[in-house]
Each structure stands twice: as C-alpha cells, then as structure tokens.
Scaffold this active site. Structure first.
Site, mmCIF file in Angstrom:
data_model
loop_
_atom_site.group_PDB
_atom_site.id
_atom_site.type_symbol
_atom_site.label_atom_id
_atom_site.label_comp_id
_atom_site.label_asym_id
_atom_site.label_seq_id
_atom_site.Cartn_x
_atom_site.Cartn_y
_atom_site.Cartn_z
ATOM 1 N N LYS A 110 5.008 -1.503 -13.936
ATOM 2 C CA LYS A 110 4.911 -2.338 -12.730
ATOM 3 C C LYS A 110 5.194 -3.809 -13.021
ATOM 4 C CE LYS A 110 2.341 0.465 -9.476
ATOM 5 N NZ LYS A 110 1.324 0.574 -8.448
ATOM 6 N N LYS A 191 9.664 9.286 -9.676
ATOM 7 C CA LYS A 191 8.562 9.812 -8.861
ATOM 8 C C LYS A 191 8.723 9.381 -7.391
ATOM 9 C CE LYS A 191 4.096 7.765 -8.675
ATOM 10 N NZ LYS A 191 2.697 7.621 -8.957
ATOM 11 N N LYS A 194 5.130 5.651 -2.465
ATOM 12 C CA LYS A 194 4.939 4.932 -1.200
ATOM 13 C C LYS A 194 5.795 3.678 -1.145
ATOM 14 C CE LYS A 194 0.035 5.469 -1.587
ATOM 15 N NZ LYS A 194 -0.330 4.934 -2.893
HETATM 16 N N1 AQP Z 1 5.231 11.817 -6.469
HETATM 17 C C1 AQP Z 1 4.010 12.264 -6.714
HETATM 18 N N2 AQP Z 1 3.814 13.553 -7.067
HETATM 19 C C2 AQP Z 1 2.548 14.020 -7.309
HETATM 20 N N3 AQP Z 1 1.444 13.251 -7.223
HETATM 21 C C3 AQP Z 1 1.604 11.980 -6.867
HETATM 22 N N4 AQP Z 1 0.739 10.971 -6.689
HETATM 23 C C4 AQP Z 1 1.404 9.853 -6.309
HETATM 24 N N5 AQP Z 1 2.715 10.108 -6.238
HETATM 25 C C5 AQP Z 1 2.877 11.404 -6.588
HETATM 26 C C6 AQP Z 1 -0.690 11.121 -6.856
HETATM 27 O O1 AQP Z 1 -1.278 10.547 -5.695
HETATM 28 C C7 AQP Z 1 -2.336 9.705 -6.059
HETATM 29 C C8 AQP Z 1 -1.890 8.334 -5.584
HETATM 30 O O2 AQP Z 1 -2.478 7.374 -6.208
HETATM 31 P P1 AQP Z 1 -2.310 5.893 -5.755
HETATM 32 O O3 AQP Z 1 -2.189 5.771 -4.297
HETATM 33 O O4 AQP Z 1 -3.464 5.206 -6.372
HETATM 34 O O5 AQP Z 1 -1.021 5.299 -6.424
HETATM 35 P P2 AQP Z 1 0.261 5.802 -7.086
HETATM 36 O O6 AQP Z 1 0.064 6.930 -8.037
HETATM 37 O O7 AQP Z 1 0.925 4.584 -7.681
HETATM 38 O O8 AQP Z 1 1.074 6.346 -5.828
HETATM 39 P P3 AQP Z 1 2.402 5.857 -5.241
HETATM 40 O O9 AQP Z 1 2.657 6.664 -4.030
HETATM 41 O O10 AQP Z 1 3.485 5.849 -6.286
HETATM 42 O O11 AQP Z 1 2.065 4.383 -4.784
HETATM 43 P P4 AQP Z 1 2.734 2.993 -5.165
HETATM 44 O O12 AQP Z 1 4.151 3.102 -4.670
HETATM 45 O O13 AQP Z 1 1.955 1.988 -4.413
HETATM 46 O O14 AQP Z 1 2.668 2.806 -6.640
HETATM 47 C C9 AQP Z 1 -2.541 9.864 -7.562
HETATM 48 O O15 AQP Z 1 -3.511 10.886 -7.825
HETATM 49 C C10 AQP Z 1 -1.187 10.304 -8.047
HETATM 50 O O16 AQP Z 1 -1.252 11.096 -9.234
#
Ligand code: AQP
Length: 325
Positions: A110, A191, A194
């Site tokens: 990040k 991956k 969001k």
């Molecule tokens: N693509 C994915 N496949 C499977 N699991 C996923 N998770 C996220 N993306 C996938 C799981 O969802 C939870 C989200 O955790 P988070 O909201 O704390 O942040 P993150 O993992 O950083 O999710 P994003 O969607 O990628 O958000 P941003 O874009 O803000 O960084 C976790 O349990 C993760 O494993």
C-alpha cells in the site's frame, strides 16, 4: 470460543469480500460467539471522502445483515464508536518495534500505491492487534493476505504478557480451507478490491443484474477456450471457476468435470446466473434494511456492550504499565 472480525468501509463491498469474508461470518455465527465490526478507523489509513465514508459505514452494516448475519447471534459495532481501540493501540504501538511494522507485506504494497501516506498506514497492524486483543478473541477469521497481521497480534500479546503478566489471550487466524482469493475480472493476476481503479474488473455487491452479467461476460480469459483449472497459466478462467466453486459449494474438480465440454461463453453465462441468483436476494433485503431504525438499535447495543469489555482490558494494561495515578 470467541471470534472477532471486521471489514473496512473503504468502498463498495465486492464479491471477493462476500466470498472471502462475509459468507464465512454467516457460517461461523452458529459455531462461535461472534464480534463483528466496521473497521472505519482502518479505512482512514488511506484518504477517504467524509460523506462517502459515512455512507459506506452504514451500507456495510446493512450488507452484513442482508447477507444473513443475525443481530441476536453477533455483537455488531462500529470501531470508532469505541474509544478503547485507539487508546489500546497507542499503548501497543509503544511496545512494538518499528522494524517489525516495516516488514508487513500489506504496508509494503500500500505504501507504494499512495504518495505521502500517513503514519497510520505503518501502524495499522497494531490497531488491528488492539481490535483482537481487547476482546480475548480465540480466533480471527481472515483471508491468507491478513495472516501476517494476526501473527503480529500474537507476537505483541506474547511480548506484553511476558513483560506485564498474563493480560492477553493469544489469538489464532481462522483461514477457511475452501476460501479462494477472488481476482479482478480484467486483471486476474490481481485481487478483486473495493478500491480498485477499474470498476469493470470488480463485481460490487450492489451492482444491478445487468451490470453483473456484462462484467462477467467481458472477463479476461485466455484464447484456448478449454475449461481447465490452472491459476498460473489460465488465471482468468480459474478465477471464474473459483467464483462458481465458492458460490455453489462444489469442488473445483467437480466443476471442471461438469463443464469440460462447454466453451467460455457458456460457462461465463452460467457463472453470471449463479452470481445474480446469490446477490439479488441480498440486494432486496438490503433495500428493506438500509433505512430501518433497527440499524441504530443494533449499533447502540453493540457499542455499549463492547465499550464495557474493552474498557476493562484497556485499564488493565494501562495500570500495569504504570500510567495515570
Ligand atoms: N478478492 C478477495 N477474495 C477473497 N477474500 C477477499 N477479501 C478481500 N478481498 C478479497 C477478504 O475480505 C476481508 C476484507 O477485509 P478489509 O475490508 O479489511 O480489506 P481488504 O482485504 O484490503 O479488502 P479490499 O476489498 O481489497 O479493500 P481495499 O481495496 O480497501 O484494500 C478480508 O477478510 C479479506 O481476506
């Protein structure tokens, strides 16, 4: 046994969040005492628009409930409404070596994506450790990508217990064996996230049926038109197989066998049908819930209950560290 888990309101939730996290939470609610939160303090480690953030917080709660989380089986709360998360985080930050945080993979990723990022991006895993340790969580349901952070929480707990006496329970990650990582439809080596810059590669839980179908039909795949599971050489079709597998409950081999004679177009249509079938009922419930006064009642109860638990844990460490009178 107690679990604690949360999602960041850092954008519209994705199919990846549903498969990797929310669907698991719904399963766990019958097996564990569950604490589920909206990690809004985590979301501000990267820039957020205040109005959007507030909308995303509310929307996330409504999605939790619409996806099947039962208000009576879970304690649901907003992280920033409980001051002890930040307070505990400060104590733990002072007990965590700087070098340990710089080695976190998510920080490395990040910090490359954002210029002039805030110090919170580095200390974020300590806030996550606080979230977990405040509640004596036995397990932390998470994707493989977050395993390193749960291990850090465990290291911090061990260190503090050694120095100040037994205060914290040592948490363990709970990583589902069948929990596939869902990838971006336009770049299946990445991956699905969001905060992705290209919305065409991301299925948002609130996308309309039409949009969902279009995104899946135009998912990037290779050109040999053979339904085979090989994430290294065929990441696009393997990703669609993962989506189908996770939503149908079938095994990868079963899916590959069932569709061995189909072409990509047919398989994409079938995957789209299943995604639509899964998401439309959630969207209907979401619309009923999003403006209901019930949301506030659930959040008030969650806040009051967690404030009491977290306060006790925070005061215990604060006292042992010699702070205050
Ligand atoms: N693509 C994915 N496949 C499977 N699991 C996923 N998770 C996220 N993306 C996938 C799981 O969802 C939870 C989200 O955790 P988070 O909201 O704390 O942040 P993150 O993992 O950083 O999710 P994003 O969607 O990628 O958000 P941003 O874009 O803000 O960084 C976790 O349990 C993760 O494993």
């Amino acid at each position: 046994m107690r679990i604690l888990t949360g999602l960041q309101p850092s954008g519209g939730l994705t199919l990846g969040n549903y498969i990797g996290a929310i669907k698991q939470m719904v399963k766990y609610q019958d097996e564990y005492e569950s604490f589920i939160f909206v990690a809004d303090l985590h979301a501000i480690t990267v820039p957020q628009n205040p109005e959007e953030l507030r909308r995303n917080i509310k929307s996330l709660i409504a999605i939790y409930l619409a996806s099947g989380l039962d208000k009576d089986k879970n304690t649901i709360f907003i992280q920033s409404e409980n001051i002890y998360h930040s307070n505990m985080s400060w104590l733990l930050e002072c007990l965590t070596p700087y070098g340990e945080l710089g080695r976190m993979t998510q920080f490395k990723d990040k910090s490359l994506k954002h210029q002039n990022f805030g110090a919170g991006l580095l200390t974020y895993p300590v806030l996550m450790a606080s979230d977990i340790l405040l509640y004596d969580a036995d397990f932390v349901p998470t994707g493989v990508d977050q395993k390193q952070h749960v291990e850090l929480a465990r290291n911090i707990a061990e260190r503090v217990n050694k120095k100040y006496g037994d205060i914290f329970k040592l948490p363990e990650p709970l990583i589902p064996k069948d929990g596939a990582k869902i990838c971006d439809l336009q770049d299946p080596t990445k991956k699905m996230s969001k905060s992705s810059e290209n919305p065409k590669g991301v299925i948002y839980l609130l996308d309309t049926e039409d949009v969902i179908r279009k995104k899946i039909m135009s998912a990037v795949t290779d050109s040999d038109n053979e339904i085979k599971y090989d994430p290294d050489t065929k990441p696009g079709i393997s990703n669609l197989i993962n989506i189908y597998t996770s939503l149908s409950g079938m095994k990868v081999e079963e899916v590959v066998f069932k569709f061995k004679d189909s072409n990509y177009g047919t398989f994409k249509r079938i995957v789209a049908d299943l995604v639509v079938e899964t998401l439309i009922p959630i969207q209907k419930r979401y619309q009923e819930i999003i403006n209901s006064p019930e949301l506030d009642k659930i959040l008030d109860a969650g806040r009051d209950k967690t404030l009491e638990i977290a306060r006790r844990k925070y005061l215990e460490l604060k006292d042992r560290m010699g702070l205050g009178r």
